[in-house]
Design an enzyme around this catalytic site. Structure first.
Site, short mmCIF file in Angstrom:
data_model
loop_
_atom_site.label_atom_id
_atom_site.label_comp_id
_atom_site.label_asym_id
_atom_site.label_seq_id
_atom_site.Cartn_x
_atom_site.Cartn_y
_atom_site.Cartn_z
N HIS A 150 -0.07 -2.71 12.08
CA HIS A 150 1.05 -2.35 11.20
C HIS A 150 1.74 -3.58 10.65
CE1 HIS A 150 5.07 -1.05 9.98
NE2 HIS A 150 4.57 0.17 9.84
N ASP A 151 2.10 -4.50 11.54
CA ASP A 151 2.81 -5.72 11.10
C ASP A 151 1.85 -6.90 10.94
OD1 ASP A 151 5.05 -4.21 11.16
OD2 ASP A 151 6.09 -5.35 12.72
#
Length: 469
Positions: A213-214
């Site tokens: 996600h990051d």
């Protein structure tokens, strides 16, 4: 970076839902972490295809990007690649919500969400036969933590997030302290693995760095291959186990309001585990699946009932369907949209604001946005009917949608009404078209052909609203 105070403010501003727990302070988190013990039930209920089912979810990567990554390719070589598997909407949280309870309830944003305790979830199905379960959440601070997130205490960057935890969203789970303590950390998984105390059903969420996600698919796939490689070599973990390795949704970028997405929301998905025979490793399954298929497959495997929502008609993984005799649907993807959803009690309007994702749908009056009524009478694709608690809660009410469809759709708003699904066997063909309103069947010498009605009804909503207060 979000501080606890900032998260408390966000939670207070979130959806008009009454929280059953307050956002804990750092001192309360430390105290609970030192005193709260995980719950680790075990069981040995035999299934027709597998004895354990584990889901591992990654984040926000387009199918083509995942398919191009060498580590994902290696993982696919160890199992069956599901080339036609789909998320059900955007953004992340409604997809997790869907796999936890069979519906998005119209959710269109990553809000603080709590779903009332009289709405059933997957653990309710598992408990009907005493099938042990857990949710393993990397860097969750203590078992049963219900906060909005828990940041890395050195960098204060996001780490564990509530929105990626499918069972914590349901009060039917967390209102019970014992059940809540079955939601725990990856370190608890390592202990359960070492002590031969793994549950039969589990959901794994890596932290927001490791799940891509990051970061990105290169980082996430490298982490996932490293983590899975050890498990694939573990005889105890692999014994009669099926692992679903997937992504919540395709690429989703909040910074780009002009972004376009795969309308079908296809995500790279692999089945792994000890039940995969050597001759199927490195092969592909082109059957249409969604996140709801995981619930339907679990129900079919263990002879469990359905939640009566979108899990009811969902296609079942072929590796299970082949042993239960269920014939899946082929779904024509031409007009299928799984990158937005219908309106419901958890709709905020944010998806439309950012992407126009529902701008082509008919507006439904706000008074109709109550908790949808499940189908209590259907046999469902797993063949075992609907959970008794669901029947009791919604007795006498008409289903909001025709949940026997293999894909979600809503006649009132025009969502996916022009999609066609076709079931084929050696001697019969049945077509299911959501635009049809009448059920008919004809018989010929070549076999039986039936057109199944997928019309939906919005009945008894006032009564339901009173019931769910």
């Amino acid at each position: 970076m979000k501080t606890v105070a900032a998260l408390l403010s966000m939670a207070a501003m979130a959806h008009a839902l009454v929280a059953t727990t307050s956002e804990p302070s750092l001192s309360q988190i430390k105290t609970a972490a030192a005193t709260t013990l995980p719950e680790s039930p075990v069981s040995n209920v035999k299934g027709v295809a597998f004895d354990r089912f584990y889901q591992i979810w990654m984040e926000n990567v387009a199918y083509t990007d995942s398919a191009a990554d060498p580590n994902m390719q290696w993982l696919a070589s160890q199992g069956i690649l599901l080339t036609n598997y789909h998320g059900v909407t955007h953004p992340s949280e409604p997809n997790y919500c869907a796999t936890g309870g069979g519906d998005t309830f119209g959710m269109d944003w990553d809000d603080w969400t709590q779903i009332p305790s009289n709405i059933s979830a997957v653990p309710d199905l598992l408990d009907t036969k005493g099938i042990s379960w857990a949710a393993y959440q990397e860097h969750m601070p203590y078992p049963g933590f219900q906060g909005f997130n828990y940041s890395n205490q050195e960098t204060y960057e996001d780490d564990y997030v509530r929105r990626h935890n499918p069972v914590v969203l349901y009060d039917t789970v967390v209102a019970n302290e014992t059940r809540a303590r079955q939601i725990k950390n990856f370190t608890d998984f390592e202990e359960d693995l070492a002590n031969n105390k793994l549950p039969q059903w589990a959901f794994f969420t890596p932290n927001i760095t490791n799940d891509a996600h990051d970061t990105n698919i290169t980082f996430g796939a490298k982490w996932e291959r490293h983590w899975m490689s050890a498990l694939l070599a573990n005889e105890y973990f692999m014994n009669n186990t099926l692992v679903l390795l997937t992504f919540d949704e395709d690429m989703y970028d909040l910074s780009d309001k002009n972004a376009t997405f795969d309308q079908g929301n296809r995500v790279y998905t692999i089945l792994l585990g000890g039940i995969i025979p050597d001759d199927l490793k490195g092969t592909q399954d082109d059957t249409f699946y969604t996140h709801y298929s995981s619930i339907a497959s679990v129900s079919a495997n263990w002879g469990l009932p359905s939640l009566g929502r979108w899990d009811c008609g969902a296609n079942i993984f072929e590796i299970v369907a082949n042993k239960t005799g269920y014939i899946n649907y082929d779904v024509d993807l031409t007009n299928l949209y799984l990158n937005h959803t219908y309106n419901g009690p958890l709709t905020t309007g944010m998806l439309e604001e950012y992407f126009g994702g529902s701008s082509d749908l008919k507006k439904v009056a706000g008074s109709a946005w109550t908790w949808p009524v499940p189908n209590t009478d259907a046999k469902c694709s797993a063949g075992n009917g609907v959970l008794e608690a669901v029947k009791e809660t919604y007795s006498g009410m008409s289903a909001t949608y025709n949940y026997t469809s293999p894909y979600p759709w809503d006649e009132a708003s025009g969502y996916n009404v022009n999609v066609t699904a076709t079931r084929k066997t050696s001697n019969s063909t049945s077509n299911s078209n959501s635009s049809s309103t009448n059920a008919t069947s004809t018989t010929s010498g070549a076999g039986r052909s039936s057109r199944i009605s997928l019309g939906a009804a919005f009945g008894s909503m006032v009564a339901l609203l009173v019931l769910l207060q």
